[in-house]
Design a protein around this motif. Structure first.
Motif, mmCIF file in Angstrom:
data_model
loop_
_atom_site.group_PDB
_atom_site.id
_atom_site.type_symbol
_atom_site.label_atom_id
_atom_site.label_comp_id
_atom_site.label_asym_id
_atom_site.label_seq_id
_atom_site.Cartn_x
_atom_site.Cartn_y
_atom_site.Cartn_z
ATOM 1 N N LEU A 1 33.378 39.742 36.936
ATOM 2 C CA LEU A 1 34.631 40.496 36.983
ATOM 3 C C LEU A 1 35.786 39.517 37.077
ATOM 4 N N VAL B 1 33.034 42.705 33.221
ATOM 5 C CA VAL B 1 34.174 43.591 33.506
ATOM 6 C C VAL B 1 35.445 42.748 33.481
ATOM 7 N N THR C 1 39.284 41.843 33.770
ATOM 8 C CA THR C 1 40.469 42.419 34.409
ATOM 9 C C THR C 1 41.744 42.026 33.685
#
Length: 366
Positions: free
Chosen positions: A93, A116, A118
């Motif tokens: 992430l 993921v 950001t």
């Protein structure tokens, strides 16, 4: 010539997608523990969403704090911690460095990985490559991974609320995709790049030309929307698949060489790649209208088009020369160009690209 096409098993994008993380974790990790590679700042940015995702579909999460740079040491100690905890999957992430580290940790332990992002600052999320740097900031090596991520989960609401500079840098990285894929295709006489890879790379460029300005405005206003959705998909998915299946060439080779110069290290990867795309077009002696189109795109977004804009305004040829030499080393993708390129060619192209960029800026473009 062998043709192939690789991609993540699942790519999903949209607002609030992070809330669906639990379902994807169960799909790839079963009931086992999951190792999270993320910096503290990124975790804090999305902590409320992570908590909500865990409430909706609980899974055991082990936190592996990421220091900020993808290095051999970082990969090694995080992999050791992940193994000690007997985790069955990795979640990365954050930005490109955190994601590359997560992919490398999963590769070392032969575990599935969920990505993921950001921010949308590079095309790292979908690729089967991790870019490793030395502690001092220079490029160390590429790790070719066994496979791409199992899942790439893109929450455009999070990306819309990130600083706009990251999105613009991602568009700079995506700018190179078509031109590098085209160079690879030309080098192989049109037979070495799959039709799918070439078409995706071309589509990435088309979307950026059409939607970049509107996407930048949406991100600056912290809001999502169709233009932002299209550009995020272009930066993360189309550019990732385009370079993975189309190949890198001079733009990234020159970028890699420039990492030797400390002055460039405060700039984002995509910012430098945007300037290096102009360098590649100079090396190719591209048509004037194509060069002008790229100059207009970059200056319109505020991407670098001169050496000064990547910290090298006063640099002498003697300091550029090692970067030009490094760009032509076998481990860099300069060999994918359709004709031989020497360090002297690179140095001359750096200077000519800088001249073209300064001319464009003096005309009031950007």
């Amino acid at each position: 010539m062998k043709r192939s096409f690789i991609s993540p098993s699942i790519y999903t994008q949209g607002d609030n997608r992070l809330l669906e993380l639990g379902g994807y974790v169960r799909r790839v990790a079963g009931e086992g523990k999951v190792f999270l590679v993320a910096g503290k700042d990124d975790r804090q940015r999305v902590s409320h969403m992570l908590e909500e995702a865990l409430r909706a579909e609980p899974f055991p999460l082990i936190y592996g704090d990421f220091s900020g740079r993808c290095t051999e040491g970082e990969i090694s100690w995080l992999a050791e911690l992940c193994a000690q905890e007997a985790c069955t999957a990795v979640v990365g992430l954050g930005g490109g460095s955190a994601l590359d580290t997560a992919k490398a940790v999963a590769h070392e332990l032969n575990l599935p990985v969920i990505i993921v992002p950001t921010i949308a600052s590079t095309d790292a999320p979908c690729s089967a490559v991790s870019v490793v740097y030395r502690d001092t900031g220079e490029l160390s090596r590429y790790i070719t991974l066994a496979k791409p991520p199992e899942v790439v989960l893109v929450d455009t609401g999070i990306i819309a609320r990130a600083p706009v500079r990251f999105l613009v840098a991602g568009m700079g990285d995506g700018l190179s995709t078509w031109f590098e894929a085209r160079a690879n295709s030309r080098a192989a006489g049109g037979s070495g790049v799959s039709q799918a890879g070439e078409a995706i790379a071309r589509r990435c460029y088309e979307v950026l030309l059409a939607d970049a300005a509107a996407a930048k405005a949406a991100c600056a206003a912290d809001r999502a929307g169709e233009a932002l959705e299209r550009v995020v998909e272009a930066v993360l998915l189309l550019s990732g698949l385009g370079f993975e299946n189309g190949g890198l060439a001079a733009a990234h080779a020159v970028n890699n060489g420039l990492t030797l110069l400390p002055e460039t290290r405060s700039y984002l990867h995509g910012e430098i790649v945007a300037f290096c795309t102009l360098v590649q077009l100079v090396l190719e002696q591209a048509p004037a209208n194509e060069v002008e189109e790229v100059l207009g795109f970059s200056t319109g977004l505020g991407l670098p088009v001169t050496l000064a804009q990547i910290g090298l305004g006063e640099v002498e040829d003697s300091r550029l020369w090692p970067a030009a030499q490094a760009a032509c080393l076998p481990q860099n993708p300069m060999g994918n160009m359709p004709f031989p390129i020497t360090p002297g060619n690179v140095l001359a192209a750096l200077r000519e690209a800088d001249r073209l960029g300064r001319t464009a800026l003096s005309r009031g473009e950007g």
